[in-house]
Design an enzyme around this catalytic site. Structure first.
Site, PDB file in Angstrom:
ATOM      1  CG  ASN A 205       7.117   1.588  -0.010  1.00  0.00           C
ATOM      2  OD1 ASN A 205       7.543   2.136   0.230  1.00  0.00           O
ATOM      3  ND2 ASN A 205       7.431   0.882  -0.983  1.00  0.00           N
ATOM      4  CB  ILE A 206       3.889  -1.945   4.120  1.00  0.00           C
ATOM      5  CG1 ILE A 206       3.307  -1.044   4.722  1.00  0.00           C
ATOM      6  CG2 ILE A 206       3.857  -3.258   5.175  1.00  0.00           C
ATOM      7  CD1 ILE A 206       2.327  -1.121   5.599  1.00  0.00           C
ATOM      8  CD  GLU A 207       8.853  -3.513  -1.492  1.00  0.00           C
ATOM      9  OE1 GLU A 207       9.735  -3.900  -1.465  1.00  0.00           O
ATOM     10  OE2 GLU A 207       8.594  -2.281  -2.568  1.00  0.00           O
ATOM     11  CB  CYS A 216       1.118   1.642  -3.200  1.00  0.00           C
ATOM     12  SG  CYS A 216       1.683   0.325  -4.676  1.00  0.00           S
ATOM     13  CD  GLU A 218       0.643   5.950  -4.006  1.00  0.00           C
ATOM     14  OE1 GLU A 218       1.681   5.205  -3.182  1.00  0.00           O
ATOM     15  OE2 GLU A 218       1.157   6.079  -5.232  1.00  0.00           O
ATOM     16  CB  CYS A 248       0.922   1.831  -9.528  1.00  0.00           C
ATOM     17  SG  CYS A 248      -0.305   0.927  -7.645  1.00  0.00           S
ATOM     18  CB  CYS A 251      -2.483   3.916  -5.839  1.00  0.00           C
ATOM     19  SG  CYS A 251      -1.754   2.914  -4.801  1.00  0.00           S
TER      20      CYS A 251
END
Ligand code: THU
Length: 298
Positions: A205-207, A216, A218, A248, A251
């Site tokens: 995940n990359i915020e 996310c 995935e 989620c 995804c």
């Protein structure tokens, strides 16, 4: 019965000999070759395979595997169907000679890393591939290629060399989790997505400071694969540290576009669970439903 006469230019890989003999046995059994046969296998490096490729095939480059069949059987008439060709190759060993195989351990190591599986498995695959060449198979024409792939698959399954295991895939998801960029939620997630051709795409995940821009794990894995031309998948493993990371809704929808039958494995520490995508996304909206054709508005 088959014997591989293995010759290692460098140090032998521990455990490889037994596995390669087992795979070789499965290959000749899958083909239905009943005469006792042998093949010579030399495991070498890029430089040597390049030299051999240049000398015998006028191709000046390193490759993963080369095979030199003794019988010159053809894809339309492979050795299982013409044992008489093999009989002519019976020599003083009492066995019939199938031919020579040259493998580059260096190249196999690179490919194993690329596909995300073990070096042993890559060596096993390359050996099976080469053995089917020795038995007459080829992959120049699409139909021949499909038959060759099917035989490789059959033999590898028979030898118990399956595609990556769930445990291996989960381990790769955990590896990907280490790169999670999640300074806002502190919820690290990693994913490993397995394509039908056996490749693994990892993602985390990359915020973002603008929270809504987060991606996310995935979808990171999925988009990496699709952007490299890979669009068919069989299973995804998702790992998190703090709780079971069931994907989620977004995804689930994104994955449904490419792999409506996907198996989804989630893992947190030693805990595991799994479900299929149709279970996670019942009555899912699929790619066809978005087309005008489907809506009857061509
Ligand atoms: N997240 C995923 O990467 N995958 C999931 O299945 C659930 C949530 C991420 C998004 C966000 O970076 C963090 O987890 C907290 O929601």
């Amino acid at each position: 019965m088959i014997r591989l006469m293995l010759e290692w230019d460098g140090e032998a890989l521990p455990g490889a000999e037994e596995m390669l003999q087992r795979i070789a046995r499965a290959c000749v059994e899958a083909e239905g070759v009943t005469l006792p046969v042998y093949a010579q296998v030399r495991v070498t490096d890029d430089e040597t395979i390049r030299r051999i490729n240049r000398e015998y095939r006028q191709t000046d480059r390193a490759t993963d595997v080369l095979s030199f069949p003794s019988t010159h059987a053809k894809p339309q008439n492979t050795l299982g169907h013409c044992p008489e060709k093999l009989l002519r190759e019976r020599d003083e060993t009492g066995l019939c000679f199938l031919g020579d195989i040259i493998l580059s351990l260096e190249r196999a190591r690179e490919q194993a890393a690329e596909y995300g599986h073990s070096l042993q498995r890559e060596m096993g695959y390359l050996t099976a591939h080469a053995l089917f060449h020795l038995m007459g198979y080829d992959h120049m024409r699409e139909a021949d290629k499909e038959r060759m792939r099917a035989m490789e698959e059959k033999a590898l399954n028979r030898a118990g060399v399956n595609r990556i295991t769930d445990e291996e895939l989960i381990a790769l998801a955990k590896e990907a989790m280490q790169f999670s960029y999640s300074p806002y939620s502190h919820f690290k997630v990693g994913a490993a997505l397995l394509s039908k051709d056996g490749r693994v795409f990892k993602g985390c995940n990359i915020e973002n400071g603008s929270y809504g821009a987060a991606n996310c794990a995935e979808r990171t894995a999925l988009f990496k694969a699709v952007s490299e031309g890979v669009t068919e998948f069989t299973v995804i493993a998702i790992a998190a540290e703090k709780s079971m990371p069931w994907p989620c809704g977004i995804c689930r929808q994104a994955l449904n576009e490419f792999a409506p039958d996907l198996r989804v494995i989630v893992a947190c520490g030693d805990e595991r669970d799994e479900a299929t995508l149709p279970e996670l996304l019942p009555h899912g909206f699929g790619p066809k439903q978005g087309t005008l054709e489907f809506l009857g508005k061509e």
